[in-house]
Design a protein around this motif. Sequence first.
Motif, short mmCIF file in Angstrom:
data_model
loop_
_atom_site.label_atom_id
_atom_site.label_comp_id
_atom_site.label_asym_id
_atom_site.label_seq_id
_atom_site.Cartn_x
_atom_site.Cartn_y
_atom_site.Cartn_z
N ALA A 134 6.12 2.40 0.15
CA ALA A 134 5.05 1.42 0.35
C ALA A 134 5.53 0.83 1.63
O ALA A 134 6.91 0.12 2.11
CB ALA A 134 5.22 0.33 -0.79
N THR B 257 0.59 -1.26 0.25
CA THR B 257 -0.29 -0.38 -0.07
C THR B 257 0.91 1.48 0.18
O THR B 257 1.62 1.06 0.37
CB THR B 257 -0.88 0.24 0.86
N PRO B 258 0.32 2.45 -0.60
CA PRO B 258 1.27 3.36 -0.81
C PRO B 258 1.57 4.21 0.65
O PRO B 258 0.68 3.98 1.18
CB PRO B 258 0.28 4.83 -2.12
#
Lengths: 226, 188
Positions: free
Chosen positions: B134, B101-102
Amino acid sequence: MKLGMLFSGGKDSTFACWRAMQHEEVACLISVLSRNEESYMFHTPNVRWVPLQAEAAGLPLVQGETEGREEEELADLRSVIRLAMDRHGIEGVVTGALQSLYQASRIQRICADLDLWCFNPLWHTDPHRYLQNLLSLGFRAVITGVFSSPFDASWLGRELDRDTIRELEVIACTHRITLTGEGGEYETFVLDAPFFRQRIVVQEAETAYRTDRGVYRITRAALEEK
Amino acid sequence: MILIVDLCYREGSLSLYEFVEPVAGIVRRSGFPVQVRHRSHLSRQDLAAVERIILCGTALRDNAFAAEPASFAWMKEVRVPVLGICAGMQAMALAFGGSLTPSQEIGTTEVRCTRRDPLLEGHERFPAYELHGAGVTPPPRFLVLAESDHCIQAMRHPELPFYGILFHPEVRNEWVVERFLALPWRIC
């Protein structure tokens, strides 16, 4: 990958430049001239001679200036990196950071912001092995600034040779300084490196020293054939 | 023998000095022999002959490893302790069915332990150096061991001593690598 080398003229950025050249293309040197001698990011004693080093290395130089006020100088650094991107199409930046989180994390942020790669090929390197490598690979540097006890005026202008490194190793143990000068205890200026086509000869210099702090300011220098 | 896996953009890259050598130095100073292999050149022979495996981080812009999650399928077969650092944690998450996930963090942040585990025990809160673009959503059943304000900082396989840590222990938290090397587990 075309890279720009953040270059101060000292041993760390010069060695990091050489190391980067072993893996990627160093397209230019990037230097920031600070008017503040206490600059947080850029050391100053002989940064005005960086153009001569660039000429010795046969590399283009992108140079900027800063008043050297904390944080403002980061915007100035960003501008000069941006200029290097425009002029030389660099895709990343190389630094000579050894341990400084202050320096490394700020440059990482600038690179992230500009969508550039960031390389720190001396990051947490073994200091003893690093200094030995400097000598064995043919780097020649002189001490151009001392900013800590127990350095006296005799250290100014002294070449970073085996004897000097041996003394630094002793001092690093007895006075809790970093062996490499990473804590700003001393500064260096590189006269010759494996990728220099010509070497630098200091023709005139002046020293100023007072209570543990001093600088060796080169006033006249020239290139000579190797 | 400790196997160190280089996850950087290519074998023998400029990033090797920054992300692999400092970790290899900690392992050597702890008294273990080291073998470094790039992720693209890992063989079954390499994996069979080692006591522990460490996967190192990569540059902030270097996500090439994440495009090849199948190249980390070996993690499901090995039976020695594994420590994934930053990109190594991300690779571990991908190998076991988690995701990225960023979440960008650069610089020092506070890590807070959320579950007791021998790897981080005694360090309930500590400052750590972050350099990632991330975070991870851990694979199913993985245990979350630590967090920062932004994301999960440490995770562990539910049964095996497979650890992922997002911060860089080679910067001011060498004790994490030393402790991983000293953990008394051996998988039969």
